[in-house]
Scaffold this motif. Structure first.
Motif, PDB file in Angstrom:
ATOM      1  N   GLY A  43       0.795  -1.221   0.000  1.00  0.00           N
ATOM      2  CA  GLY A  43       0.000   0.000   0.000  1.00  0.00           C
ATOM      3  C   GLY A  43       0.824   1.265   0.000  1.00  0.00           C
ATOM      4  O   GLY A  43       2.044   1.243  -0.197  1.00  0.00           O
ATOM      5  N   LEU A  44       0.130   2.380   0.215  1.00  0.00           N
ATOM      6  CA  LEU A  44       0.767   3.698   0.178  1.00  0.00           C
ATOM      7  C   LEU A  44       0.579   4.461   1.485  1.00  0.00           C
ATOM      8  O   LEU A  44       0.429   5.679   1.502  1.00  0.00           O
ATOM      9  CB  LEU A  44       0.202   4.529  -0.994  1.00  0.00           C
ATOM     10  CG  LEU A  44       0.443   3.959  -2.392  1.00  0.00           C
ATOM     11  CD1 LEU A  44      -0.240   4.832  -3.441  1.00  0.00           C
ATOM     12  CD2 LEU A  44       1.933   3.832  -2.696  1.00  0.00           C
ATOM     13  N   SER A  45       0.578   3.713   2.598  1.00  0.00           N
ATOM     14  CA  SER A  45       0.543   4.378   3.895  1.00  0.00           C
ATOM     15  C   SER A  45       1.866   5.094   4.137  1.00  0.00           C
ATOM     16  O   SER A  45       2.888   4.773   3.523  1.00  0.00           O
ATOM     17  CB  SER A  45       0.310   3.359   5.013  1.00  0.00           C
ATOM     18  OG  SER A  45       1.449   2.522   5.150  1.00  0.00           O
ATOM     19  N   ARG A  79       7.725   5.174   3.861  1.00  0.00           N
ATOM     20  CA  ARG A  79       8.986   5.545   4.509  1.00  0.00           C
ATOM     21  C   ARG A  79       9.911   4.337   4.655  1.00  0.00           C
ATOM     22  O   ARG A  79      11.124   4.420   4.452  1.00  0.00           O
ATOM     23  CB  ARG A  79       8.711   6.169   5.885  1.00  0.00           C
ATOM     24  CG  ARG A  79       8.089   7.550   5.828  1.00  0.00           C
ATOM     25  CD  ARG A  79       9.017   8.564   5.159  1.00  0.00           C
ATOM     26  NE  ARG A  79      10.255   8.765   5.900  1.00  0.00           N
ATOM     27  CZ  ARG A  79      10.442   9.714   6.801  1.00  0.00           C
ATOM     28  NH1 ARG A  79       9.477  10.563   7.076  1.00  0.00           N
ATOM     29  NH2 ARG A  79      11.592   9.832   7.421  1.00  0.00           N
ATOM     30  N   GLU A  80       9.360   3.183   5.024  1.00  0.00           N
ATOM     31  CA  GLU A  80      10.189   1.990   5.178  1.00  0.00           C
ATOM     32  C   GLU A  80      10.658   1.462   3.823  1.00  0.00           C
ATOM     33  O   GLU A  80      11.798   0.976   3.693  1.00  0.00           O
ATOM     34  CB  GLU A  80       9.407   0.923   5.933  1.00  0.00           C
ATOM     35  CG  GLU A  80       9.154   1.314   7.384  1.00  0.00           C
ATOM     36  CD  GLU A  80       8.160   0.420   8.105  1.00  0.00           C
ATOM     37  OE1 GLU A  80       8.027   0.561   9.334  1.00  0.00           O
ATOM     38  OE2 GLU A  80       7.510  -0.416   7.438  1.00  0.00           O
ATOM     39  N   GLU A  85      -2.470  11.543   2.933  1.00  0.00           N
ATOM     40  CA  GLU A  85      -1.400  10.878   3.679  1.00  0.00           C
ATOM     41  C   GLU A  85      -0.279  10.450   2.732  1.00  0.00           C
ATOM     42  O   GLU A  85       0.912  10.650   3.015  1.00  0.00           O
ATOM     43  CB  GLU A  85      -1.953   9.653   4.404  1.00  0.00           C
ATOM     44  CG  GLU A  85      -0.892   8.839   5.135  1.00  0.00           C
ATOM     45  CD  GLU A  85      -1.466   7.623   5.854  1.00  0.00           C
ATOM     46  OE1 GLU A  85      -0.691   6.708   6.164  1.00  0.00           O
ATOM     47  OE2 GLU A  85      -2.691   7.600   6.111  1.00  0.00           O
ATOM     48  N   THR A  86      -0.667   9.874   1.607  1.00  0.00           N
ATOM     49  CA  THR A  86       0.320   9.414   0.626  1.00  0.00           C
ATOM     50  C   THR A  86       1.138  10.575   0.079  1.00  0.00           C
ATOM     51  O   THR A  86       2.381  10.517   0.036  1.00  0.00           O
ATOM     52  CB  THR A  86      -0.385   8.690  -0.533  1.00  0.00           C
ATOM     53  OG1 THR A  86      -1.021   7.508  -0.031  1.00  0.00           O
ATOM     54  CG2 THR A  86       0.599   8.324  -1.632  1.00  0.00           C
ATOM     55  N   MET A  87       0.478  11.631  -0.333  1.00  0.00           N
ATOM     56  CA  MET A  87       1.192  12.749  -0.953  1.00  0.00           C
ATOM     57  C   MET A  87       2.077  13.480   0.053  1.00  0.00           C
ATOM     58  O   MET A  87       3.169  13.949  -0.296  1.00  0.00           O
ATOM     59  CB  MET A  87       0.207  13.716  -1.602  1.00  0.00           C
ATOM     60  CG  MET A  87      -0.572  13.124  -2.773  1.00  0.00           C
ATOM     61  SD  MET A  87       0.460  12.293  -4.016  1.00  0.00           S
ATOM     62  CE  MET A  87       1.519  13.642  -4.542  1.00  0.00           C
ATOM     63  N   LEU A  88       1.643  13.558   1.300  1.00  0.00           N
ATOM     64  CA  LEU A  88       2.481  14.189   2.317  1.00  0.00           C
ATOM     65  C   LEU A  88       3.731  13.341   2.584  1.00  0.00           C
ATOM     66  O   LEU A  88       4.827  13.879   2.757  1.00  0.00           O
ATOM     67  CB  LEU A  88       1.697  14.379   3.621  1.00  0.00           C
ATOM     68  CG  LEU A  88       2.449  15.070   4.757  1.00  0.00           C
ATOM     69  CD1 LEU A  88       2.972  16.442   4.327  1.00  0.00           C
ATOM     70  CD2 LEU A  88       1.553  15.210   5.988  1.00  0.00           C
ATOM     71  N   ALA A  89       3.574  12.019   2.579  1.00  0.00           N
ATOM     72  CA  ALA A  89       4.737  11.143   2.757  1.00  0.00           C
ATOM     73  C   ALA A  89       5.724  11.327   1.603  1.00  0.00           C
ATOM     74  O   ALA A  89       6.939  11.389   1.818  1.00  0.00           O
ATOM     75  CB  ALA A  89       4.284   9.690   2.840  1.00  0.00           C
ATOM     76  N   PHE A  90       5.212  11.432   0.376  1.00  0.00           N
ATOM     77  CA  PHE A  90       6.086  11.686  -0.771  1.00  0.00           C
ATOM     78  C   PHE A  90       6.772  13.049  -0.632  1.00  0.00           C
ATOM     79  O   PHE A  90       7.964  13.184  -0.937  1.00  0.00           O
ATOM     80  CB  PHE A  90       5.288  11.642  -2.078  1.00  0.00           C
ATOM     81  CG  PHE A  90       4.996  10.263  -2.582  1.00  0.00           C
ATOM     82  CD1 PHE A  90       5.932   9.244  -2.470  1.00  0.00           C
ATOM     83  CD2 PHE A  90       3.786   9.972  -3.191  1.00  0.00           C
ATOM     84  CE1 PHE A  90       5.675   7.969  -2.946  1.00  0.00           C
ATOM     85  CE2 PHE A  90       3.516   8.704  -3.678  1.00  0.00           C
ATOM     86  CZ  PHE A  90       4.456   7.694  -3.549  1.00  0.00           C
ATOM     87  N   ALA A  98      14.651   0.858   2.187  1.00  0.00           N
ATOM     88  CA  ALA A  98      15.070  -0.465   1.732  1.00  0.00           C
ATOM     89  C   ALA A  98      15.459  -0.434   0.256  1.00  0.00           C
ATOM     90  O   ALA A  98      16.442  -1.058  -0.154  1.00  0.00           O
ATOM     91  CB  ALA A  98      13.949  -1.479   1.969  1.00  0.00           C
ATOM     92  N   SER A  99      14.702   0.303  -0.553  1.00  0.00           N
ATOM     93  CA  SER A  99      15.022   0.406  -1.978  1.00  0.00           C
ATOM     94  C   SER A  99      16.375   1.073  -2.193  1.00  0.00           C
ATOM     95  O   SER A  99      17.174   0.634  -3.033  1.00  0.00           O
ATOM     96  CB  SER A  99      13.930   1.185  -2.717  1.00  0.00           C
ATOM     97  OG  SER A  99      12.732   0.443  -2.809  1.00  0.00           O
ATOM     98  N   LEU A 100      16.649   2.119  -1.442  1.00  0.00           N
ATOM     99  CA  LEU A 100      17.935   2.807  -1.589  1.00  0.00           C
ATOM    100  C   LEU A 100      19.105   1.888  -1.231  1.00  0.00           C
ATOM    101  O   LEU A 100      20.148   1.925  -1.888  1.00  0.00           O
ATOM    102  CB  LEU A 100      17.956   4.074  -0.725  1.00  0.00           C
ATOM    103  CG  LEU A 100      16.985   5.185  -1.131  1.00  0.00           C
ATOM    104  CD1 LEU A 100      17.081   6.359  -0.157  1.00  0.00           C
ATOM    105  CD2 LEU A 100      17.239   5.654  -2.551  1.00  0.00           C
TER     106      LEU A 100
END
Length: 336
Positions: free
Chosen positions: A94-96, A101-102, A132-137, A106-108
């Motif tokens: 999902g996009l929580s 953030r996690e 929530e998703t856009m703020l995390a981005f 991990a991808s990096l």
């Protein structure tokens, strides 16, 4: 290799991008995967697309190893977040805010880089508020871990809503990654016009329709041994929709068109998607380095109006155009 701006930004990307969706960590061994990446670099490709979910994170790791030692500033590395990874726990998709953030950290690590040039929402998450998703981005952009933001397989309505929030948050949402090919044109009616209005480009996947547009699948014949249609790890499911004898017979009609232009069928297919001015790049994959060399020859090819009409006449009504297919192909709820 020709280069195009990605959306309404100053970022240039190679119009042929290399992707490792169904190959690295799945269909081909690591040494062959690295050889394909090396060939992509040799052919002038600078844009590499992957996702954390490909081969359950292994594809990112293989790509990171293959690009190790290259000048980071000369590359554009894209990845995505949404689909389940790891042990598939209740927050592993999902996009929580938590999963985003996690996942980026991990991808990096797997990609061996401090930042990705483009971080994409791999699907729309119906269970997480878009705010929530856009703020995390936005937080990732401000932290320097992500330079630009994109989406994949979002509807025109979802793109518009995401872009509005991105504008408020000062987030550079500049791309959409949909399936697009001569046979699958569902983005043309709604997604492309909306994206053009908002300053968003398409980075299209499967421009060769999972290999069908190479002409190697013949009507009335079994799929060639070792082809994607015989891959039980996922490739066969994706290509099945095009393995209808009527579709395959019409694809065969493209062969003389390609021959008249001095192109292979694959080159014609990739060149076709690049005729759309809203397309910034076509993503190609490869299980052999020779496939990379063949496909990149589509860069810079211009197809005249009579050729485009001949292609349309050859394919006729087997082309899928229904814009509702974008929503129908997306999960109704977060996968687990």
């Amino acid at each position: 290799m020709d280069f195009r701006y990605l959306g309404n930004s100053g970022l240039k990307i190679s119009e042929i991008a290399y992707g490792n969706w169904l190959t690295h960590g799945s269909q081909v061994e690591a040494d062959v995967a690295q050889a394909c990446v090396r060939r992509a670099l040799d052919e002038g490709i600078t844009t590499f697309d992957t996702a954390d979910a490909y081969a359950n994170t292994v594809a990112e790791q293989v790509l990171g190893e293959a690009l190790a030692g290259e000048r980071r500033e000369s590359l554009e590395i894209f990845t995505k977040v949404y689909w389940p990874t790891g042990p598939r726990g209740h927050n592993d998709s999902g996009l929580s805010r938590k999963h985003i953030r996690e996942s980026i950290d991990a991808s990096l690590r797997r990609l061996r880089t401090d930042y990705v040039d483009l971080y994409q929402a791999h699907r729309f998450d119906t269970e997480t508020p878009l705010e929530e998703t856009m703020l995390a981005f936005a937080d990732l952009v401000r932290a320097g871990k992500v330079l630009y933001v994109g989406v994949s397989e979002w509807t025109a309505e979802q793109i518009r809503a995401g872009h509005a929030l991105a504008q408020e948050l000062k987030v550079p949402l500049i791309s959409s990654q949909p399936q697009y090919s001569m046979l699958w044109r569902v983005i043309e009616a709604e997604v492309v016009p909306t994206s053009e209005e908002l300053g968003i480009s398409q980075i299209v996947w499967s421009p060769i329709a999972q290999g069908v547009l190479t002409g190697k699948y013949k009507p009335g014949q079994a799929a060639p041994e070792g082809s994607r249609a015989t891959d039980t790890k996922g490739g066969a499911d994706m290509v099945a929709r095009f393995l209808d004898d009527d579709v395959l017979e019409r694809v065969q009609r493209l062969e003389p068109i390609a021959a008249d232009l001095g192109l292979s069928m694959a080159q014609l297919a990739v060149a076709w998607v690049l005729q759309n001015p809203n397309v910034a790049a076509a993503i190609i994959g490869a299980s052999r380095p020779e496939q990379v060399t063949d496909n990149v020859k589509a860069s810079g090819v211009r197809l005249e109006a009579d050729v485009l009409k001949a292609i349309d006449d050859a394919l006729g009504d087997v082309v899928v155009r229904d814009p509702a297919m974008t929503a129908q192909s997306a999960p109704a709820k977060r996968p687990s």
